[in-house]
Design an enzyme around this catalytic site. Structure first.
Site, PDB file in Angstrom:
ATOM      1  N   LYS A  42      44.887  39.009  39.900  1.00 29.00           N
ATOM      2  CA  LYS A  42      43.493  38.875  39.785  1.00 29.00           C
ATOM      3  C   LYS A  42      42.693  40.073  40.399  1.00 29.00           C
ATOM      4  CE  LYS A  42      43.631  33.908  40.082  1.00 29.00           C
ATOM      5  NZ  LYS A  42      43.428  32.861  40.767  1.00 29.00           N
ATOM      6  N   GLN A  67      41.599  30.506  46.490  1.00 31.03           N
ATOM      7  CA  GLN A  67      42.871  30.312  45.789  1.00 31.03           C
ATOM      8  C   GLN A  67      43.423  28.933  46.443  1.00 31.03           C
ATOM      9  OE1 GLN A  67      44.291  32.114  43.459  1.00 31.03           O
ATOM     10  NE2 GLN A  67      45.992  30.613  43.226  1.00 31.03           N
ATOM     11  N   ASP A  93      35.311  29.325  39.469  1.00 32.46           N
ATOM     12  CA  ASP A  93      36.095  28.499  39.230  1.00 32.46           C
ATOM     13  C   ASP A  93      35.665  27.233  38.398  1.00 32.46           C
ATOM     14  OD1 ASP A  93      38.974  29.115  39.160  1.00 32.46           O
ATOM     15  OD2 ASP A  93      38.973  28.761  41.276  1.00 32.46           O
TER      16      ASP A  93
END
Ligand code: NAD
Length: 306
Positions: free
Chosen positions: A54, A98, A121
């Site tokens: 990422k 994460q 997200d």
């Protein structure tokens, strides 16, 4: 029957990333550099690998990125303070935590602490609500990537029978909502569904997000259906490799070398019956990071008006 169309996630991700790089370049020229902060707790090898790619992709597209790596022992309160600081920083447009987090951390509280405007997200209840009510907002990367893939390859879902297997907050539920918002007739199946094949055989578009290798077999699929395989499962036994890839010398060699291969939730034998399908790997999985980059730029635009 015609050969199925392979929905090449790597190629579609490259298209999305190229567009994001152009948008980011235009914003930077106006003095706004989109920025992403990633919090990675502890050292789980798979999570580290995801986070590194990422951060690397941010660099390739011109986005600012920052990685915070608290130890496994970090408390929920310490993480909440970290999130509050990121919420307050002007140059941070996206905050990604994460998952999974260690068991002692209150994941729900933490996800709710992220400012909805920086929730790249799309897991914050405000963004879940916006998706539910069809308002613009930040949407979860994996299902949003599936919709982007369908749109870019001109696969119409309006009026189609769409069946989603899986009802997780991350994939199944938002996938169903996105398909519904796109005017599909949506059925959501899950572990308690009776006679699953009765539903899957009616699907024009079948999305599998289960987490079981080759769970959807050819008998469960309507010929001509569009098959979207979200599953990423590592199989480590020779019998499964032989069962799923009986004529694939490349996979057999990869298995010999590494001792495992990746299989989706759909038995590859079913793909031959479809009109279009996503391979595993190289299908849906390839899109998730591209959508994260796209969400970061979108968040920067919405918040900073650039
Ligand atoms: P999850 O474990 O949270 O949810 C799995 C779902 O499958 C559940 O809702 C459950 O009801 C359903 N299910 C389980 N057994 C079933 C059965 N026998 N019949 C019908 N339904 C059943 O998993 P998740 O986070 O939604 O992920 C699903 C899969 O997608 C996993 O393989 C995961 O690795 C993969 N995934 C891929 C990406 C990506 O491509 N980037 C992102 C997220 C998840």
């Amino acid at each position: 029957m015609q050969m199925p169309l392979v929905l090449d996630g790597v190629a579609i991700a490259a298209e999305i990333k190229a567009e994001v790089a152009i948008e980011a370049g235009e914003m930077i020229a106006r003095g706004v550099r989109p920025g992403l902060a990633v919090i990675l707790v502890g050292s789980v090898a798979a999570s580290e690998m995801y986070v590194r790619s990422k951060v690397k992709t941010c660099g390739e597209l011109g986005l600012f990125s920052e990685m915070l790596t608290p130890p496994e022992s970090v408390t929920t309160d310490e993480l909440l303070r970290m999130v509050a600081e990121l919420n307050a920083r002007a140059e941070i447009d996206g905050i990604l935590i994460q998952l999974p987090l260690p068991a002692h951390v209150d994941t729900k509280r933490l996800l709710e602490a992220v400012s909805p405007e920086k929730d790249v997200d799309g897991f914050h209840p405000v963004n879940v609500g916006r998706l539910q009510s069809g308002q613009p907002g930040l949407q979860p990367c994996t299902p949003a990537g599936v919709m982007e893939m369908l749109r870019r390859r001109e696969i119409a879902v309006a009026g189609a029978n769409a069946v989603v297997i899986g009802r997780s907050e991350i994939v199944g539920k938002p996938m169903a909502m996105l398909l519904l918002n796109a005017s599909a007739t949506v059925t959501v199946c899950h572990s308690r569904t009776r006679d699953l094949a009765r539903f899957t055989r009616e699907a024009d578009v079948l999305v599998a997000a289960i987490g079981r290798p080759g769970f959807v077999t050819a008998e469960m699929v309507r010929p001509g259906a569009v098959l979207i395989d979200v599953g990423i499962n590592r199989v480590t036994d020779a019998a499964s490799v032989q069962r799923f890839f009986p004529h694939d010398a490349g996979r057999a060699a990869a298995f010999q070398k590494r001792g495992s291969v990746v299989v989706g939730d759909i038995d590859p034998a079913a793909f031959a019956l479809s009109s279009a399908y996503t391979p595993v790997p190289g299908g849906v999985g390839a899109l998730t990071i591209a959508m994260l980059m796209s969400n970061t730029v979108k968040a920067a635009k919405l918040r900073r008006g650039a």
